[in-house]
Design an enzyme around this catalytic site. Structure first.
Site, short mmCIF file in Angstrom:
data_model
loop_
_atom_site.label_atom_id
_atom_site.label_comp_id
_atom_site.label_asym_id
_atom_site.label_seq_id
_atom_site.Cartn_x
_atom_site.Cartn_y
_atom_site.Cartn_z
N LYS A 96 -23.75 -3.68 1.92
CA LYS A 96 -22.46 -3.09 2.32
C LYS A 96 -22.79 -1.37 2.08
CE LYS A 96 -17.98 -3.87 3.60
NZ LYS A 96 -17.57 -5.23 4.11
N GLY A 196 -0.45 -4.68 5.48
CA GLY A 196 -1.42 -3.84 6.38
C GLY A 196 -1.46 -4.80 7.63
N VAL A 197 -1.19 -4.10 8.76
CA VAL A 197 -0.92 -4.54 9.90
C VAL A 197 -1.91 -3.62 10.92
CG1 VAL A 197 1.08 -6.01 9.92
CG2 VAL A 197 1.13 -3.53 10.31
N GLY A 198 -3.05 -3.45 10.47
CA GLY A 198 -4.12 -2.60 11.25
C GLY A 198 -4.97 -3.50 11.91
N LYS A 199 -6.34 -3.30 11.90
CA LYS A 199 -7.19 -4.18 12.81
C LYS A 199 -7.02 -5.52 12.63
CE LYS A 199 -10.95 -2.14 11.67
NZ LYS A 199 -12.52 -1.59 11.66
N GLY A 201 -4.60 -7.42 10.44
CA GLY A 201 -3.23 -7.54 10.37
C GLY A 201 -2.63 -8.05 11.44
N HIS A 202 -2.43 -7.32 12.35
CA HIS A 202 -1.68 -7.25 13.29
C HIS A 202 -1.97 -8.66 14.16
CE1 HIS A 202 -4.67 -5.32 16.29
NE2 HIS A 202 -4.06 -6.05 17.00
#
Length: 368
Positions: A96, A196-199, A201-202
């Site tokens: 990482k 969290g509804v970003g990349k 989550g949505h």
């Protein structure tokens, strides 16, 4: 570029060296500190293991409070990638990278090109991809100076956005959790809270709604919340994560933002009986999983269920085929169920069972 053991750095080594050489969280093969003053780049590349093959993991771009915090995050995330890649059946070890700074303030083409040169200097020991704060367009830039870059756009020989299969994999893990907990993989009628509804989550919300779940969401970014609620008025939004975990009648809690979502306070307040989400390193400390077990809350190990994205980017190295990746990601359902069964058989929490399976695969690779 300076390895963590090098003398020419102002970053204190004491805590890092203790973690690397004397703690259970250590065992990393290599940690590299990178700096390019012209572009403002400060980055950490951590290679935990190459037992199964070249280390594979994304690049996180985040405004850490300190360099020490950035190093600690890189160490934790890279270790998690070793386990994730092992359980996903990939011929890759774990690595990482983190870039220190606010991507909205300092991200530039010059910085990304400089970062690519550092990754390339490792000669293929580490293969990078997208993570929090980095996107497909960024990987296209990094790839201009580094051949060991995945998560690129289809126009540039890549597979595109890996969040699609990450969300699909989490959904499969959630179905397996429902099967284990309630005897039915369907999420119809289940109330699921997504933090969290970003990349990722949505996309997960889309799967949940299609399966008939009732969805409650929250996100620190109002625009992300509006994107979901505008498209799906039936979705309920709450003010913050604290309100979400206390939602009455919540069946499943899905942490899909940054790590550390499960700590002593949140576990004590959680109304859900299943935790299954996309965020990495959800357990704030090792004792949290016992707290979950004591409350009879089923925890689906994050690095198991969120491996759809790494399955996709690994496939990119061999000529990307979406259907092939989709089929591999669908197997997360079976893998998750097998971990729950192993946990019950061994009398240990699911994460401990998952660790044992991954560690056995890595140990066998080292002996071969």
């Amino acid at each position: 570029m300076t390895d963590v053991s090098g003398a020419h750095t102002d970053v204190p080594h004491t805590d890092v060296l203790h973690t690397l050489f004397r703690s259970e969280q250590g065992g990393h093969e290599q940690v590299v500190l990178c700096q390019d003053r012209a572009s403002g780049l400060k980055a950490v590349i951590a290679i935990h293991s190459t037992a199964l093959g070249p280390a594979l993991g994304g690049t996180r771009f985040h405004p850490y409070a300190s360099e020490e915090e950035a190093v600690a995050d890189a160490l934790n995330l890279s270790r998690g990638m070793s386990y994730k890649n092992a359980l996903a059946g990939l011929d890759h070890g774990g690595g990482k990278a983190v870039i220190i700074g606010d991507p909205e303030q300092i991200k530039s083409e010059e910085l990304l090109l400089a970062y690519g040169r550092f990754v390339a200097s490792l000669g293929g020991r580490y293969v990078t991809a997208c993570d929090v704060g980095t996107y497909v367009a960024d990987m296209d830039v990094v790839a201009r100076t580094c051949a060991w870059t995945t998560g690129r756009s289809p126009e540039n020989g890549g597979a595109g956005d890996s969040s699609v299969l990450t969300a699909f994999g989490v959904f499969q893990g959630m179905r397996a959790s429902a099967q284990h907990q309630w005897g039915d993989p369907s999420l119809r009628g289940r109330r699921v809270g997504v933090a969290g509804v970003g990349k990722v989550g949505h996309h997960l919300v889309e799967h949940l709604l299609k399966d008939g779940a009732e969805v409650v969401i929250t996100d620190v970014r109002e625009a992300s919340v509006r994107r979901v609620t505008d498209a799906h008025p039936q979705v309920t939004a709450v003010a913050d994560t604290d309100a979400l975990i206390r939602t009455e009648g919540l069946d499943i809690y899905a942490p899909c933002a940054l790590g550390g979502a499960l700590d002593d306070a949140s576990v004590a307040a959680l109304t859900a009986t299943v935790v299954c989400g996309a965020a990495n390193n959800q357990l704030a400390h090792p004792g949290v999983e016992k707290d979950l077990a004591d409350r009879r809350i089923l925890y689906a190990p994050d690095y198991v269920v969120n491996s759809g994205g790494v399955i996709q980017v690994a496939d990119e190295l061999h000529g990307f085929d979406f259907d092939r990746c989709h089929a591999k990601a669908a197997k997360i359902f079976d893998t998750t169920l097998s971990i729950f069964a192993r946990a019950k058989e061994d009398g240990v929490p699911p994460a401990a069972a998952a660790d044992r399976i991954a560690e056995r695969r890595m140990a066998e690779a080292r002996r071969s």
